[in-house]
Design a protein around this motif. Structure first.
Motif, PDB file in Angstrom:
ATOM      1  N   TRP A  58       0.819  -1.208   0.000  1.00 55.29           N
ATOM      2  CA  TRP A  58       0.000   0.000   0.000  1.00 55.29           C
ATOM      3  C   TRP A  58       0.856   1.262   0.000  1.00 55.29           C
ATOM      4  N   LEU A  59       2.042   1.211   0.579  1.00 57.43           N
ATOM      5  CA  LEU A  59       2.917   2.376   0.543  1.00 57.43           C
ATOM      6  C   LEU A  59       3.319   2.701  -0.889  1.00 57.43           C
ATOM      7  N   GLN A  60       3.678   1.683  -1.660  1.00 64.04           N
ATOM      8  CA  GLN A  60       4.061   1.908  -3.046  1.00 64.04           C
ATOM      9  C   GLN A  60       2.895   2.460  -3.858  1.00 64.04           C
ATOM     10  N   LYS A  61       1.704   1.974  -3.568  1.00 63.46           N
ATOM     11  CA  LYS A  61       0.516   2.483  -4.267  1.00 63.46           C
ATOM     12  C   LYS A  61       0.255   3.949  -3.910  1.00 63.46           C
ATOM     13  N   LEU A  62       0.433   4.290  -2.638  1.00 59.85           N
ATOM     14  CA  LEU A  62       0.255   5.682  -2.217  1.00 59.85           C
ATOM     15  C   LEU A  62       1.234   6.602  -2.931  1.00 59.85           C
ATOM     16  N   ILE A  63       2.488   6.196  -2.981  1.00 60.32           N
ATOM     17  CA  ILE A  63       3.510   7.022  -3.635  1.00 60.32           C
ATOM     18  C   ILE A  63       3.213   7.168  -5.122  1.00 60.32           C
ATOM     19  N   ALA A  64       2.801   6.077  -5.756  1.00 59.79           N
ATOM     20  CA  ALA A  64       2.496   6.127  -7.188  1.00 59.79           C
ATOM     21  C   ALA A  64       1.309   7.043  -7.470  1.00 59.79           C
ATOM     22  N   GLU A  65       0.330   7.055  -6.606  1.00 62.34           N
ATOM     23  CA  GLU A  65      -0.871   7.867  -6.817  1.00 62.34           C
ATOM     24  C   GLU A  65      -0.648   9.331  -6.457  1.00 62.34           C
ATOM     25  N   LEU A  66       0.018   9.599  -5.339  1.00 61.49           N
ATOM     26  CA  LEU A  66       0.185  10.978  -4.866  1.00 61.49           C
ATOM     27  C   LEU A  66       1.387  11.676  -5.493  1.00 61.49           C
ATOM     28  N   GLN A  67       2.320  10.904  -6.040  1.00 59.45           N
ATOM     29  CA  GLN A  67       3.469  11.414  -6.777  1.00 59.45           C
ATOM     30  C   GLN A  67       4.213  12.546  -6.055  1.00 59.45           C
ATOM     31  N   PRO A  68       4.778  12.260  -4.902  1.00 57.40           N
ATOM     32  CA  PRO A  68       5.550  13.297  -4.207  1.00 57.40           C
ATOM     33  C   PRO A  68       6.792  13.681  -4.997  1.00 57.40           C
ATOM     34  N   ASP A  69       7.266  14.891  -4.768  1.00 62.21           N
ATOM     35  CA  ASP A  69       8.498  15.337  -5.417  1.00 62.21           C
ATOM     36  C   ASP A  69       9.636  14.400  -5.019  1.00 62.21           C
TER      37      ASP A  69
END
Length: 219
Positions: A58-69
């Motif tokens: 779920w962490l990887q999915k969050l990063i992929a969706e929210l696209q932090p700098d």
């Protein structure tokens, strides 16, 4: 799906800010991540934002969706790693101090995964000894006593001599093996624990609850 679990602070707060900037509720974000149970995954996301652990999946999915700098993502990860290492060292120091405290030696017999009893080692074997030879002799006597208690028992046993020193026995008290407990292997032992609870306990031979006196209150 990876079973790796992450607990964050800087990263989780940054991802929470990105979610709020997009005016998404946790359940709405869960939907964007493809979750089948929006309520459950939404609660998982919110719990992570508040400091609870989250799986790598779920962490990887969050990063992929929210696209932090990328630079900010790296900064958050480095801060979290540094704080995690500092916390680990504090826990190690606390455990080492705890492990030096004396306990009442005991023999634990595990009848099944979640049920067992403990028997206190006779005080005659526990009297403080001045020399290494005396201490070794006392421990050998305790091991002989434990093996004798296990002779008629078709279950394995563990003689906990101190918070660092244990002797493991196979069924019927056979094949005694000494070993040391370290900070890294501090979960080694035998106790009972109710599902969903962090409280560990043992039952004494008189069916009384045993916790602190037998070293189950470790940091």
């Amino acid at each position: 799906m990876s079973s790796c679990v992450h607990r964050s602070s800087h990263l989780s707060r940054h991802l929470a800010a990105l979610r709020q900037q997009r005016d998404l509720k946790p359940g709405q974000l869960a939907a964007r991540l493809g979750a089948s149970n929006l309520s459950k995954v939404g609660s998982l996301i919110r719990a992570f934002e508040l400091g609870e652990p989250i799986s790598d999946h779920w962490l990887q999915k969050l990063i992929a969706e929210l696209q932090p700098d990328p630079a900010e993502l790296r900064r958050c990860l480095e801060l979290d790693q540094a704080e995690s290492l500092e916390q680990l060292e504090r826990e190690r120091d606390a455990w080492e101090a705890w492990a030096e405290e004396p306990i009442d030696p005991y023999l634990s017999i595990r009848y099944s995964p979640g049920a067992g009893l403990v028997h206190k080692v006779p005080r005659a074997f526990c009297t403080p000894r001045e020399t290494t030879e005396d201490r070794e002799w006392a421990r050998q006597l305790a091991e002989d006593w434990a093996a004798d208690r296990l002779k008629r028992c078709p279950h394995k046993g563990i003689l906990t001599w101190s918070r660092r020193e244990r002797t493991w026995f196979d069924e019927h008290g056979l094949n005694p093996r000494r070993g040391s407990v370290t900070f890294e292997g501090r979960t080694t032992g035998a106790w009972m624990q109710l599902s969903g609870s962090q409280q560990r306990f043992l039952l004494g031979s008189g069916r009384e609850l045993i916790t602190r006196s037998h070293g189950l209150d470790q940091p």
